[in-house]
Write an enzyme that holds these catalytic residues in place. Sequence first.
Site, PDB file in Angstrom:
ATOM      1  N   LYS A 227      98.198   7.352 -14.230  1.00 10.51           N
ATOM      2  CA  LYS A 227      97.853   6.108 -13.252  1.00 10.51           C
ATOM      3  C   LYS A 227      97.905   4.930 -14.165  1.00 10.51           C
ATOM      4  CE  LYS A 227      96.760   8.380  -9.190  1.00 10.51           C
ATOM      5  NZ  LYS A 227      95.772   8.536  -8.222  1.00 10.51           N
ATOM      6  N   ARG A 268      94.310  16.887 -10.581  1.00 14.71           N
ATOM      7  CA  ARG A 268      95.567  16.878  -9.907  1.00 14.71           C
ATOM      8  C   ARG A 268      96.616  16.263 -11.224  1.00 14.71           C
ATOM      9  NH1 ARG A 268      99.146  13.396  -7.530  1.00 14.71           N
ATOM     10  NH2 ARG A 268     100.401  14.358  -5.882  1.00 14.71           N
TER      11      ARG A 268
END
Length: 294
Positions: A227, A268
Amino acid sequence: MSVERRPRREVSGLPSWGRCAVMGVVNVTPDSFSDGGRFFDTAAAVKHGMDLVGRGADLVDVGGESTRPGASRVDEDEELRRVLPVVRGLVGEGVVVSVDTMRAVVAERAVAAGARLVNDVSGGWADERMIPVVANAGVPYVVMHWRGQSAGMNSRAVYGDVVSEVIQELRVALDRAAEGGIALDRVVVDPGLGFAKEAAHDLALVGALGRLGRELDLPMLVAASRKRFLGRVLAGRPDTAPPPARERDAATAAVTALAAGDGAWAVRVHEVRASADAVRVAHEVRRATAEGAQ
């Protein structure tokens, strides 16, 4: 690394892995921020899911809609076309499959195809039918912290105390899920890293995972993989371009180790091997620490 003060919480309806689980990501989209459509074809997506399992994934999360900042939504028929064949293919190979969707119809049909977990990044806010559908299906459900669709979420990244506000807003979403008939022993929470958050907010939440786990008292999914906030950390300076998403896997594994150390139920991730190693090391450190304290 903090020491777990209570037994790890399991999720009813899913296997017990005895440690932080690793959820591999299969993006069946042409515009993923992470892999740029490399697995848009059904056969390629199924093969990629199987490769992730081979590298150490415990379950695989299949999504057909990009939720990167600024992304536009696809229509329901297109999301179904992308997701269902991949879910069926992986379930047919014995994989534990999660479906990543904000749409009740997609969740319902994916569960009918064998998906065992619904991962809703909207936490039940995007589709009013989602909570009753999940309650009726009796499957586990991920409730993520969410402040609105991807197209406008950057403007909502305004907090006084990000940790307290995320906890408070998640409690509201959890109450809605419980009132709608979803059993809390089937609920997982997700602090929503990268969703309506700046890098400083994400880093504060990573640093407070232990507090989030204690105050919400539910299993937690941590989804930091590749991210933007990791890119900002690796860039080092505001005027330096962050590295591409696929060059953030070592940083992702660092967050995995922190999350596992703080008792996360699962992480995840896009690149599985390093995170699978990280959760196993964290598990053994925690076990040795607990034995040493006796």
